[in-house]
Design a protein around this motif. Sequence first.
Motif, PDB file in Angstrom:
ATOM      1  N   ALA A  89     -22.169 -36.821 -14.227  1.00  0.00           N
ATOM      2  CA  ALA A  89     -21.407 -35.581 -14.078  1.00  0.00           C
ATOM      3  C   ALA A  89     -22.235 -34.379 -14.511  1.00  0.00           C
ATOM      4  CB  ALA A  89     -20.115 -35.662 -14.887  1.00  0.00           C
ATOM      5  N   VAL A  90     -22.935 -34.522 -15.648  1.00  0.00           N
ATOM      6  CA  VAL A  90     -23.763 -33.411 -16.129  1.00  0.00           C
ATOM      7  C   VAL A  90     -24.897 -33.119 -15.153  1.00  0.00           C
ATOM      8  CG1 VAL A  90     -25.353 -32.686 -17.939  1.00  0.00           C
ATOM      9  CG2 VAL A  90     -23.184 -33.761 -18.543  1.00  0.00           C
ATOM     10  N   ALA A  91     -25.526 -34.176 -14.618  1.00  0.00           N
ATOM     11  CA  ALA A  91     -26.634 -33.975 -13.680  1.00  0.00           C
ATOM     12  C   ALA A  91     -26.168 -33.272 -12.413  1.00  0.00           C
ATOM     13  CB  ALA A  91     -27.274 -35.318 -13.343  1.00  0.00           C
ATOM     14  N   ARG A  92     -25.007 -33.683 -11.907  1.00  0.00           N
ATOM     15  CA  ARG A  92     -24.488 -33.041 -10.697  1.00  0.00           C
ATOM     16  C   ARG A  92     -24.214 -31.560 -10.939  1.00  0.00           C
ATOM     17  NH1 ARG A  92     -21.413 -37.764 -10.416  1.00  0.00           N
ATOM     18  NH2 ARG A  92     -19.572 -36.637 -11.183  1.00  0.00           N
ATOM     19  N   VAL A 103     -30.181 -17.815 -16.220  1.00  0.00           N
ATOM     20  CA  VAL A 103     -31.184 -17.207 -17.088  1.00  0.00           C
ATOM     21  C   VAL A 103     -30.808 -15.762 -17.408  1.00  0.00           C
ATOM     22  CG1 VAL A 103     -33.601 -16.501 -17.224  1.00  0.00           C
ATOM     23  CG2 VAL A 103     -32.991 -18.728 -16.255  1.00  0.00           C
ATOM     24  N   ALA A 104     -30.333 -15.013 -16.381  1.00  0.00           N
ATOM     25  CA  ALA A 104     -29.982 -13.610 -16.577  1.00  0.00           C
ATOM     26  C   ALA A 104     -28.911 -13.449 -17.635  1.00  0.00           C
ATOM     27  CB  ALA A 104     -29.518 -13.008 -15.249  1.00  0.00           C
ATOM     28  N   GLN A 105     -27.951 -14.353 -17.675  1.00  0.00           N
ATOM     29  CA  GLN A 105     -26.865 -14.263 -18.645  1.00  0.00           C
ATOM     30  C   GLN A 105     -27.211 -14.970 -19.954  1.00  0.00           C
ATOM     31  OE1 GLN A 105     -23.118 -15.403 -16.947  1.00  0.00           O
ATOM     32  NE2 GLN A 105     -23.440 -14.199 -15.086  1.00  0.00           N
ATOM     33  N   ASP A 106     -28.430 -15.490 -20.043  1.00  0.00           N
ATOM     34  CA  ASP A 106     -28.916 -16.134 -21.257  1.00  0.00           C
ATOM     35  C   ASP A 106     -28.020 -17.289 -21.686  1.00  0.00           C
ATOM     36  OD1 ASP A 106     -30.844 -16.465 -23.175  1.00  0.00           O
ATOM     37  OD2 ASP A 106     -29.785 -15.245 -24.662  1.00  0.00           O
ATOM     38  N   ARG A 107     -27.431 -17.966 -20.717  1.00  0.00           N
ATOM     39  CA  ARG A 107     -26.622 -19.139 -21.054  1.00  0.00           C
ATOM     40  C   ARG A 107     -27.493 -20.368 -21.242  1.00  0.00           C
ATOM     41  NH1 ARG A 107     -22.610 -20.121 -16.600  1.00  0.00           N
ATOM     42  NH2 ARG A 107     -24.269 -19.297 -15.297  1.00  0.00           N
ATOM     43  N   LEU A 108     -28.559 -20.446 -20.438  1.00  0.00           N
ATOM     44  CA  LEU A 108     -29.473 -21.574 -20.525  1.00  0.00           C
ATOM     45  C   LEU A 108     -30.900 -21.080 -20.335  1.00  0.00           C
ATOM     46  CD1 LEU A 108     -27.701 -24.201 -18.238  1.00  0.00           C
ATOM     47  CD2 LEU A 108     -27.925 -24.333 -20.711  1.00  0.00           C
ATOM     48  N   SER A 109     -31.832 -21.762 -20.972  1.00  0.00           N
ATOM     49  CA  SER A 109     -33.238 -21.508 -20.701  1.00  0.00           C
ATOM     50  C   SER A 109     -33.705 -22.601 -19.759  1.00  0.00           C
ATOM     51  CB  SER A 109     -34.040 -21.555 -22.010  1.00  0.00           C
ATOM     52  OG  SER A 109     -35.412 -21.432 -21.732  1.00  0.00           O
ATOM     53  N   LEU A 110     -34.129 -22.230 -18.554  1.00  0.00           N
ATOM     54  CA  LEU A 110     -34.450 -23.192 -17.519  1.00  0.00           C
ATOM     55  C   LEU A 110     -35.896 -23.073 -17.080  1.00  0.00           C
ATOM     56  CD1 LEU A 110     -31.284 -22.614 -15.304  1.00  0.00           C
ATOM     57  CD2 LEU A 110     -31.650 -24.460 -16.925  1.00  0.00           C
ATOM     58  N   ASP A 211     -34.140 -30.088 -28.408  1.00  0.00           N
ATOM     59  CA  ASP A 211     -32.978 -30.039 -27.503  1.00  0.00           C
ATOM     60  C   ASP A 211     -33.339 -29.538 -26.106  1.00  0.00           C
ATOM     61  OD1 ASP A 211     -31.294 -31.079 -29.394  1.00  0.00           O
ATOM     62  OD2 ASP A 211     -30.629 -29.133 -30.134  1.00  0.00           O
ATOM     63  N   VAL A 212     -34.561 -29.872 -25.669  1.00  0.00           N
ATOM     64  CA  VAL A 212     -34.952 -29.626 -24.285  1.00  0.00           C
ATOM     65  C   VAL A 212     -34.893 -30.944 -23.532  1.00  0.00           C
ATOM     66  CG1 VAL A 212     -36.771 -28.813 -22.728  1.00  0.00           C
ATOM     67  CG2 VAL A 212     -36.440 -27.716 -24.956  1.00  0.00           C
ATOM     68  N   THR A 213     -34.230 -30.937 -22.373  1.00  0.00           N
ATOM     69  CA  THR A 213     -34.055 -32.150 -21.579  1.00  0.00           C
ATOM     70  C   THR A 213     -34.667 -31.950 -20.203  1.00  0.00           C
ATOM     71  OG1 THR A 213     -31.935 -32.539 -22.700  1.00  0.00           O
ATOM     72  CG2 THR A 213     -32.377 -33.826 -20.716  1.00  0.00           C
ATOM     73  N   GLY A 214     -35.474 -32.904 -19.777  1.00  0.00           N
ATOM     74  CA  GLY A 214     -36.027 -32.886 -18.430  1.00  0.00           C
ATOM     75  C   GLY A 214     -35.258 -33.851 -17.543  1.00  0.00           C
ATOM     76  N   VAL A 215     -34.749 -33.370 -16.411  1.00  0.00           N
ATOM     77  CA  VAL A 215     -33.980 -34.207 -15.484  1.00  0.00           C
ATOM     78  C   VAL A 215     -34.415 -33.906 -14.057  1.00  0.00           C
ATOM     79  CG1 VAL A 215     -31.939 -34.396 -16.963  1.00  0.00           C
ATOM     80  CG2 VAL A 215     -32.128 -32.472 -15.376  1.00  0.00           C
ATOM     81  N   PRO A 216     -34.229 -34.863 -13.136  1.00  0.00           N
ATOM     82  CA  PRO A 216     -34.489 -34.575 -11.722  1.00  0.00           C
ATOM     83  C   PRO A 216     -33.345 -33.730 -11.156  1.00  0.00           C
ATOM     84  CG  PRO A 216     -33.634 -36.793 -11.958  1.00  0.00           C
ATOM     85  CD  PRO A 216     -33.807 -36.263 -13.359  1.00  0.00           C
ATOM     86  N   LEU A 217     -33.633 -32.956 -10.135  1.00  0.00           N
ATOM     87  CA  LEU A 217     -32.561 -32.161  -9.536  1.00  0.00           C
ATOM     88  C   LEU A 217     -31.508 -33.056  -8.905  1.00  0.00           C
ATOM     89  CD1 LEU A 217     -34.307 -29.066  -7.928  1.00  0.00           C
ATOM     90  CD2 LEU A 217     -33.210 -29.297 -10.144  1.00  0.00           C
ATOM     91  N   VAL A 218     -31.893 -34.262  -8.516  1.00  0.00           N
ATOM     92  CA  VAL A 218     -30.936 -35.256  -8.011  1.00  0.00           C
ATOM     93  C   VAL A 218     -30.951 -36.432  -8.970  1.00  0.00           C
ATOM     94  CG1 VAL A 218     -30.307 -36.783  -6.108  1.00  0.00           C
ATOM     95  CG2 VAL A 218     -31.307 -34.539  -5.622  1.00  0.00           C
ATOM     96  N   TRP A 219     -29.871 -36.596  -9.736  1.00  0.00           N
ATOM     97  CA  TRP A 219     -29.832 -37.669 -10.727  1.00  0.00           C
ATOM     98  C   TRP A 219     -29.961 -39.019 -10.028  1.00  0.00           C
ATOM     99  CZ3 TRP A 219     -30.550 -38.456 -15.618  1.00  0.00           C
ATOM    100  CH2 TRP A 219     -30.161 -39.673 -16.181  1.00  0.00           C
ATOM    101  N   GLY A 220     -30.774 -39.895 -10.634  1.00  0.00           N
ATOM    102  CA  GLY A 220     -31.032 -41.199 -10.050  1.00  0.00           C
ATOM    103  C   GLY A 220     -32.340 -41.247  -9.297  1.00  0.00           C
ATOM    104  N   PRO A 233     -28.326 -27.793 -26.465  1.00  0.00           N
ATOM    105  CA  PRO A 233     -27.967 -28.847 -27.428  1.00  0.00           C
ATOM    106  C   PRO A 233     -26.935 -29.829 -26.872  1.00  0.00           C
ATOM    107  CG  PRO A 233     -27.993 -26.692 -28.496  1.00  0.00           C
ATOM    108  CD  PRO A 233     -28.107 -26.440 -27.017  1.00  0.00           C
ATOM    109  N   VAL A 234     -26.011 -29.354 -26.041  1.00  0.00           N
ATOM    110  CA  VAL A 234     -24.974 -30.232 -25.501  1.00  0.00           C
ATOM    111  C   VAL A 234     -25.583 -31.273 -24.567  1.00  0.00           C
ATOM    112  CG1 VAL A 234     -22.896 -30.341 -24.080  1.00  0.00           C
ATOM    113  CG2 VAL A 234     -23.180 -28.482 -25.730  1.00  0.00           C
ATOM    114  N   ILE A 235     -26.393 -30.804 -23.607  1.00  0.00           N
ATOM    115  CA  ILE A 235     -27.016 -31.726 -22.666  1.00  0.00           C
ATOM    116  C   ILE A 235     -27.989 -32.648 -23.390  1.00  0.00           C
ATOM    117  CG2 ILE A 235     -28.535 -31.874 -20.655  1.00  0.00           C
ATOM    118  CD1 ILE A 235     -27.271 -29.303 -19.638  1.00  0.00           C
TER     119      ILE A 235
END
Length: 323
Positions: A89-92, A103-110, A211-220, A233-235
Amino acid sequence: MTDDELLDLLLRERLLDVDAVVVRSGLGPDAAHASLERLADDGSLSLRDGVILLNPPVHAAAIAIERMLQSERAEAQARSARLTAIVDAVARRTSSWNFGEAVAQDRLSLQSAHGPHAAEDLWFAVQASRVGSGGRVRAVLTDLDRYRASSPERSRSFAQAMSTYSSVQAIIPAMPLDEQLTAMVRGFGDSGVEFRMLADPPSWFWVDDLDVTGVPLVWGDKAPQSVLAVASPVIAGIAKAYFAELWQQASPVEKDPGGYGQLLHRMRRGMTLDAASRSLGITPRTGRRRIAAAMDRYGVATLFALGAAWAQDGSPGAERSGG
């Protein structure tokens, strides 16, 4: 009279029905029947229309262990399914976010990377922003062909980056290692990377203690060419919990790929599963999980059948001695 005392009485005197138990035990009919039902539930006997069919102690123990393994297997599968559902669910949701708005709203650093070496490029880009050494990273590496194709210089650079961490845990697919992969594992091991093998890892990903996580754009995606690093931190908390579950299921590289060979070797020599587990420095629960995985692998339902199938397979993972 306790259930254990009643079972001893049954084994000594071979009482064949409930009426005989009532006479010899001094228990009332209801209490005797209830105690026999409990003994039937744990595999010590069968109770049919008031007739008692005793199981030999060895068979009763095998039944009890098998039921315990089935329960542990069901529990592990349910827990893994729940964690997988959360990560999926998080990956999707992550892949559907608008990067610029986030990034503009500073919600996440990507940070993202694309191309045949996207996974490594993202790693180097993220690590370039780190200050100082130390810390811990956990990674699931699903595409070993990519590491076969890497140049020696790139592999050395990657291993050097790993050596700056105080702890690195990496899960790779369970497979026979050729000379090149064996050299890679040993080379990274010299840099402090601890490897474990897991049959069919769910997806490529990694997470560090910043708390940095690397994921594929398509989970799996096991050979991703588009990847994303998210500072959240949540992810990261979800990724760490999921990795911990996979790490418990995985087994050390080159020693016992299935994690069950040395257990079966010790059990064949007379040790109980719990004692064999403790002798290997793992918990009995982990030992039961590995035996359950071995039963799944060989398609058997009892320990006796597992031992026979494992022996026929050449007893992989058993300790060998010169004598």
